[in-house]
Design a protein around this motif. Structure first.
Motif, PDB file in Angstrom:
ATOM      1  N   TYR A  87      77.796  67.424  27.831  1.00  0.00           N
ATOM      2  CA  TYR A  87      78.760  67.837  26.785  1.00  0.00           C
ATOM      3  C   TYR A  87      79.101  69.415  26.899  1.00  0.00           C
ATOM      4  N   ALA A  88      78.004  70.112  27.206  1.00  0.00           N
ATOM      5  CA  ALA A  88      78.294  71.643  27.342  1.00  0.00           C
ATOM      6  C   ALA A  88      78.686  71.919  28.405  1.00  0.00           C
ATOM      7  N   VAL A  89      78.397  71.157  29.538  1.00  0.00           N
ATOM      8  CA  VAL A  89      78.874  71.615  30.827  1.00  0.00           C
ATOM      9  C   VAL A  89      80.449  71.384  30.618  1.00  0.00           C
ATOM     10  N   ARG A  90      80.840  70.205  30.072  1.00  0.00           N
ATOM     11  CA  ARG A  90      82.598  70.006  29.949  1.00  0.00           C
ATOM     12  C   ARG A  90      83.175  71.092  29.266  1.00  0.00           C
ATOM     13  N   VAL A  91      82.333  71.679  28.248  1.00  0.00           N
ATOM     14  CA  VAL A  91      83.241  72.571  27.370  1.00  0.00           C
ATOM     15  C   VAL A  91      83.017  74.085  27.690  1.00  0.00           C
ATOM     16  N   LEU A  92      81.578  74.355  28.341  1.00  0.00           N
ATOM     17  CA  LEU A  92      81.392  75.906  28.656  1.00  0.00           C
ATOM     18  C   LEU A  92      81.520  76.075  30.305  1.00  0.00           C
ATOM     19  N   GLY A  93      81.687  74.774  31.004  1.00  0.00           N
ATOM     20  CA  GLY A  93      81.618  75.121  32.455  1.00  0.00           C
ATOM     21  C   GLY A  93      80.113  75.069  32.885  1.00  0.00           C
ATOM     22  N   VAL A  94      79.748  74.696  34.188  1.00  0.00           N
ATOM     23  CA  VAL A  94      78.385  74.295  34.556  1.00  0.00           C
ATOM     24  C   VAL A  94      77.505  75.687  34.716  1.00  0.00           C
ATOM     25  N   ALA A  95      78.216  76.796  34.914  1.00  0.00           N
ATOM     26  CA  ALA A  95      77.217  77.993  35.160  1.00  0.00           C
ATOM     27  C   ALA A  95      76.591  78.297  33.794  1.00  0.00           C
ATOM     28  N   THR A  98      74.273  75.501  32.228  1.00  0.00           N
ATOM     29  CA  THR A  98      73.216  75.444  32.908  1.00  0.00           C
ATOM     30  C   THR A  98      72.211  76.802  32.428  1.00  0.00           C
ATOM     31  N   PHE A  99      72.827  77.789  32.461  1.00  0.00           N
ATOM     32  CA  PHE A  99      71.980  79.026  31.858  1.00  0.00           C
ATOM     33  C   PHE A  99      71.421  78.958  30.734  1.00  0.00           C
ATOM     34  N   ILE A 100      72.108  78.626  29.657  1.00  0.00           N
ATOM     35  CA  ILE A 100      71.736  78.391  28.361  1.00  0.00           C
ATOM     36  C   ILE A 100      70.461  77.319  28.373  1.00  0.00           C
ATOM     37  N   TYR A 101      70.906  76.319  28.821  1.00  0.00           N
ATOM     38  CA  TYR A 101      69.831  74.856  28.819  1.00  0.00           C
ATOM     39  C   TYR A 101      68.736  75.369  29.425  1.00  0.00           C
ATOM     40  N   TYR A 102      68.658  76.201  30.739  1.00  0.00           N
ATOM     41  CA  TYR A 102      67.523  76.530  31.205  1.00  0.00           C
ATOM     42  C   TYR A 102      66.629  77.813  30.642  1.00  0.00           C
ATOM     43  N   LEU A 103      67.164  78.134  29.304  1.00  0.00           N
ATOM     44  CA  LEU A 103      66.284  78.917  28.688  1.00  0.00           C
ATOM     45  C   LEU A 103      65.114  78.171  28.071  1.00  0.00           C
ATOM     46  N   GLY A 134      66.627  85.616  37.806  1.00  0.00           N
ATOM     47  CA  GLY A 134      66.847  84.831  39.362  1.00  0.00           C
ATOM     48  C   GLY A 134      67.835  83.714  39.087  1.00  0.00           C
ATOM     49  N   LEU A 135      67.864  82.985  37.783  1.00  0.00           N
ATOM     50  CA  LEU A 135      68.956  81.839  37.590  1.00  0.00           C
ATOM     51  C   LEU A 135      70.148  82.610  37.482  1.00  0.00           C
ATOM     52  N   ALA A 136      70.442  83.701  36.728  1.00  0.00           N
ATOM     53  CA  ALA A 136      71.660  84.172  36.675  1.00  0.00           C
ATOM     54  C   ALA A 136      72.307  84.880  37.920  1.00  0.00           C
ATOM     55  N   LEU A 137      71.385  85.033  38.755  1.00  0.00           N
ATOM     56  CA  LEU A 137      72.201  85.232  40.274  1.00  0.00           C
ATOM     57  C   LEU A 137      72.343  84.106  40.963  1.00  0.00           C
ATOM     58  N   VAL A 138      71.661  83.096  40.743  1.00  0.00           N
ATOM     59  CA  VAL A 138      71.899  81.786  41.576  1.00  0.00           C
ATOM     60  C   VAL A 138      73.306  81.273  40.984  1.00  0.00           C
ATOM     61  N   LEU A 139      73.607  81.477  39.646  1.00  0.00           N
ATOM     62  CA  LEU A 139      74.542  80.895  39.052  1.00  0.00           C
ATOM     63  C   LEU A 139      75.894  81.910  38.741  1.00  0.00           C
ATOM     64  N   GLY A 140      75.512  83.157  39.344  1.00  0.00           N
ATOM     65  CA  GLY A 140      76.507  84.096  39.259  1.00  0.00           C
ATOM     66  C   GLY A 140      77.720  83.820  39.591  1.00  0.00           C
ATOM     67  N   PRO A 141      78.189  83.531  40.853  1.00  0.00           N
ATOM     68  CA  PRO A 141      79.159  83.130  41.644  1.00  0.00           C
ATOM     69  C   PRO A 141      80.308  82.305  40.789  1.00  0.00           C
ATOM     70  N   SER A 142      79.513  81.526  40.010  1.00  0.00           N
ATOM     71  CA  SER A 142      80.095  80.498  39.319  1.00  0.00           C
ATOM     72  C   SER A 142      80.602  80.585  37.756  1.00  0.00           C
ATOM     73  N   PHE A 143      80.125  81.777  37.438  1.00  0.00           N
ATOM     74  CA  PHE A 143      80.426  82.360  36.142  1.00  0.00           C
ATOM     75  C   PHE A 143      81.974  82.371  35.664  1.00  0.00           C
ATOM     76  N   SER A 144      82.661  82.729  36.967  1.00  0.00           N
ATOM     77  CA  SER A 144      84.095  83.004  36.562  1.00  0.00           C
ATOM     78  C   SER A 144      84.609  81.632  36.351  1.00  0.00           C
ATOM     79  N   GLN A 145      84.365  80.568  36.736  1.00  0.00           N
ATOM     80  CA  GLN A 145      84.575  79.378  36.321  1.00  0.00           C
ATOM     81  C   GLN A 145      84.284  78.634  35.079  1.00  0.00           C
ATOM     82  N   ALA A 146      83.660  79.388  34.277  1.00  0.00           N
ATOM     83  CA  ALA A 146      83.292  78.903  32.777  1.00  0.00           C
ATOM     84  C   ALA A 146      84.541  79.083  31.890  1.00  0.00           C
ATOM     85  N   ALA A 147      84.472  77.990  31.061  1.00  0.00           N
ATOM     86  CA  ALA A 147      85.363  77.624  30.103  1.00  0.00           C
ATOM     87  C   ALA A 147      85.013  78.666  29.084  1.00  0.00           C
TER      88      ALA A 147
END
Length: 300
Positions: A87-95, A98-103, A134-147
């Motif tokens: 549900y969070a992926v649908r609302v916030l976007g994957v990046a 995923t970052f919040i989830y992997y806290l 490290g997680l933020a760097l891995v997901l960094g390119p996808s943050f622009s796709q966030a909702a």
């Protein structure tokens, strides 16, 4: 001097996360609904383990008072945290989701002393920000796709991560009474039953036709990235501190892009490489500088 961690336990945990990270790549090969693929995955895994370990009576003791209730709790946590994450992926976007989830390593570090009565070492709190960076760097390119950063989405991601953290701690508690094989079989059976109504609804009246690659992918997922990987993970978590295992869990964020690059030909960015290096460094930190279990776990 504190007792060092179990090398075999760390190897099992790391190996399981490498196998787990192959699951999204194999799922990308299939054309069938995700819920049906997951039900088939759990059914295959449970069936394989029951056949292989039948003479060891793998279901013996799972209905003891206190044990079966924890199994139900674990299944409910597993199902609810997955639902909250998607549900969070649908609302916030994957990046962002995923970052919040992997806290979740932070929640494990806070929960373990209260539920398992084991301290969380200082090295864990040092390794966590390195892993998160490290997680933020891995997901960094996808943050622009966030909702949009909606409150329900952030709450769902946090609840999903907290649920996964609690799931890990309860699994750790369960390994003190039930073998890893028994735990995996019960979890696969219960998770499959939880998802079966959703799978039936998703495929009803669709005229589903299975292709060869669908069957192959689901069988590979069921045997290798579920039956084998899940058993390795539970057995590994039984041998090492759950706080360490939760930080090593961020290896998923490294493994999936690497497998996508090797098997699907997808690009591998410098951001992913840099973030993966930090995640590997955080894992090495807890493995090399962390201490072992305060008391040995019983043989599984």
């Amino acid at each position: 001097m504190p007792r060092r961690g179990d090398p075999a336990g760390y190897a099992l945990v790391v190996g399981s996360y490498i196998l787990f990270s192959l699951t999204p790549v194999l799922m990308a090969w299939t054309t069938i609904p995700t819920s049906l693929a997951l039900v088939a995955r759990y059914a295959i895994a449970a069936g394989v383990l029951l056949v292989v370990f039948w003479r060891r009576r793998p279901l013996a003791g799972v209905l003891r008072p206190g044990v079966w209730q924890r199994f139900l709790l674990m299944a409910a946590l597993d199902a609810s945290q997955a639902f909250a994450y998607f549900y969070a992926v649908r609302v916030l976007g994957v990046a962002v989701a995923t970052f919040i989830y992997y806290l979740q390593p932070l929640w494990v570090a806070l929960l373990a002393p209260r539920i398992l009565h084991v301290t969380t070492e200082r090295v864990v709190y040092i390794a966590m920000p390195v892993a998160f960076a490290g997680l933020a760097l891995v997901l960094g390119p996808s943050f622009s796709q966030a909702a949009s950063l909606s409150l329900p989405g952030v709450a769902a991601a946090l609840l999903g991560g907290f649920g996964f953290a609690l799931f890990q701690v309860v699994i750790k508690r369960q390994t003190r009474e039930v073998s890893s094989v028994s735990t995996v079989i019960m979890m696969c059976l219960l998770d499959g039953l939880f998802l079966l109504p959703v799978a039936l609804w998703a495929t009803s009246g669709t005229g589903l036709v299975l292709e060869t690659r669908d069957v192959l992918a689901v069988v590979l997922i069921g045997v290798f990235t579920t039956a084998l990987a899940f058993t390795m993970w539970v057995d590994g978590v039984a041998r090492v501190r759950v706080q360490h295992a939760s930080i090593l869990g961020l290896l998923n964020a490294v493994g999936s892009p690497v497998f996508a690059f090797l098997l699907l030909g997808q690009g591998l960015s410098l951001w992913t490489a840099a973030g993966g290096a930090l995640i590997l460094a955080s894992g090495a930190l807890v493995v090399l500088r962390g201490s072992g279990e305060p008391e040995p776990e019983p043989p599984l």
